[in-house]
Write a protein that holds these residues in place. Structure first.
Motif, PDB file in Angstrom:
ATOM      1  N   VAL A  75       0.871  -1.172   0.000  1.00  0.00           N
ATOM      2  CA  VAL A  75       0.000   0.000   0.000  1.00  0.00           C
ATOM      3  C   VAL A  75       0.908   1.221   0.000  1.00  0.00           C
ATOM      4  N   ILE A  76       0.648   2.149  -0.912  1.00  0.00           N
ATOM      5  CA  ILE A  76       1.488   3.327  -1.067  1.00  0.00           C
ATOM      6  C   ILE A  76       0.664   4.571  -0.739  1.00  0.00           C
ATOM      7  N   ASP A  77       1.056   5.235   0.330  1.00  0.00           N
ATOM      8  CA  ASP A  77       0.446   6.512   0.733  1.00  0.00           C
ATOM      9  C   ASP A  77      -1.065   6.443   0.900  1.00  0.00           C
ATOM     10  N   GLY A  78      -1.609   5.272   1.160  1.00  0.00           N
ATOM     11  CA  GLY A  78      -3.053   5.154   1.310  1.00  0.00           C
ATOM     12  C   GLY A  78      -3.826   5.483   0.049  1.00  0.00           C
ATOM     13  N   VAL A  79      -3.149   5.470  -1.099  1.00  0.00           N
ATOM     14  CA  VAL A  79      -3.775   5.850  -2.370  1.00  0.00           C
ATOM     15  C   VAL A  79      -3.756   4.704  -3.372  1.00  0.00           C
ATOM     16  N   ARG A  80      -2.648   3.999  -3.423  1.00  0.00           N
ATOM     17  CA  ARG A  80      -2.487   2.898  -4.377  1.00  0.00           C
ATOM     18  C   ARG A  80      -2.191   1.611  -3.623  1.00  0.00           C
ATOM     19  N   ALA A  81      -2.663   0.504  -4.181  1.00  0.00           N
ATOM     20  CA  ALA A  81      -2.407  -0.812  -3.601  1.00  0.00           C
ATOM     21  C   ALA A  81      -2.005  -1.775  -4.711  1.00  0.00           C
ATOM     22  N   PHE A  82      -0.970  -2.528  -4.451  1.00  0.00           N
ATOM     23  CA  PHE A  82      -0.539  -3.591  -5.361  1.00  0.00           C
ATOM     24  C   PHE A  82      -0.786  -4.891  -4.633  1.00  0.00           C
ATOM     25  N   VAL A  83      -1.583  -5.754  -5.228  1.00  0.00           N
ATOM     26  CA  VAL A  83      -1.913  -7.061  -4.651  1.00  0.00           C
ATOM     27  C   VAL A  83      -1.464  -8.111  -5.654  1.00  0.00           C
ATOM     28  N   SER A  84      -0.722  -9.100  -5.158  1.00  0.00           N
ATOM     29  CA  SER A  84      -0.082 -10.049  -6.065  1.00  0.00           C
ATOM     30  C   SER A  84      -0.081 -11.458  -5.487  1.00  0.00           C
ATOM     31  N   VAL A  99       0.820 -13.285 -10.940  1.00  0.00           N
ATOM     32  CA  VAL A  99      -0.052 -12.225 -11.419  1.00  0.00           C
ATOM     33  C   VAL A  99      -0.218 -11.205 -10.291  1.00  0.00           C
ATOM     34  N   GLY A 100      -0.367  -9.957 -10.672  1.00  0.00           N
ATOM     35  CA  GLY A 100      -0.598  -8.907  -9.693  1.00  0.00           C
ATOM     36  C   GLY A 100      -1.435  -7.807 -10.307  1.00  0.00           C
ATOM     37  N   VAL A 101      -2.029  -7.010  -9.450  1.00  0.00           N
ATOM     38  CA  VAL A 101      -2.853  -5.918  -9.943  1.00  0.00           C
ATOM     39  C   VAL A 101      -2.554  -4.663  -9.115  1.00  0.00           C
TER      40      VAL A 101
END
Length: 130
Positions: A75-84, A99-101
């Motif tokens: 989680v980056i700065d509560g703005v973006r999330a990368f889940v993989s 795979v990741g999103v």
């Protein structure tokens, strides 16, 4: 990139790392220190500053029940999330098919970060302090 941001912009990073669960009666402190040292050697060779390291406290007690910290997300700065599905290891990043999103949704990212911070508040995870 993260390390550089931590140095130049005082970015606060928190890592939730998997500590293998003790299989038999061994000294919990020594077990934790050994696996944190291994993580730092293999995955954070940069030195200071280091991220805050959290671990599942249940791993320091032999099972059953058994536990594993298996989630892979950022989680980056509560703005973006990368889940993989990929582990953040050389094998997971270079050899496996994974795979990741990347989700750019502040509502989702804040909720996901809240899940992890809730584990700290509930004292389910502990912070490793050297």
């Amino acid at each position: 990139m993260l390390y550089g941001s931590m140095r130049s912009r005082q970015v606060d990073a928190r890592f939730f790392i998997d500590i293998p669960q003790i299989e038999r009666r061994v000294a919990a402190d020594a077990h934790l220190k050994r696996h944190v040292s291994k993580f730092l050697t293999e995955s954070w060779p940069f030195g200071e500053p280091r991220p805050h390291l959290y671990y599942d406290k249940r791993a320091l007690t032999p099972g059953p029940p058994y536990c594993s910290l298996h989630a892979k997300c950022v989680v980056i700065d509560g703005v973006r999330a990368f889940v993989s599905s990929a582990n953040f290891t050389q094998r997971g990043q270079e050899r496996n098919i994974e795979v990741g999103v990347l989700i750019e949704d502040p509502s989702f990212a804040s909720y996901l970060a809240g899940q992890w911070l809730g584990l700290i508040d509930a004292r389910i995870v502990g912070e490793y302090v050297a």
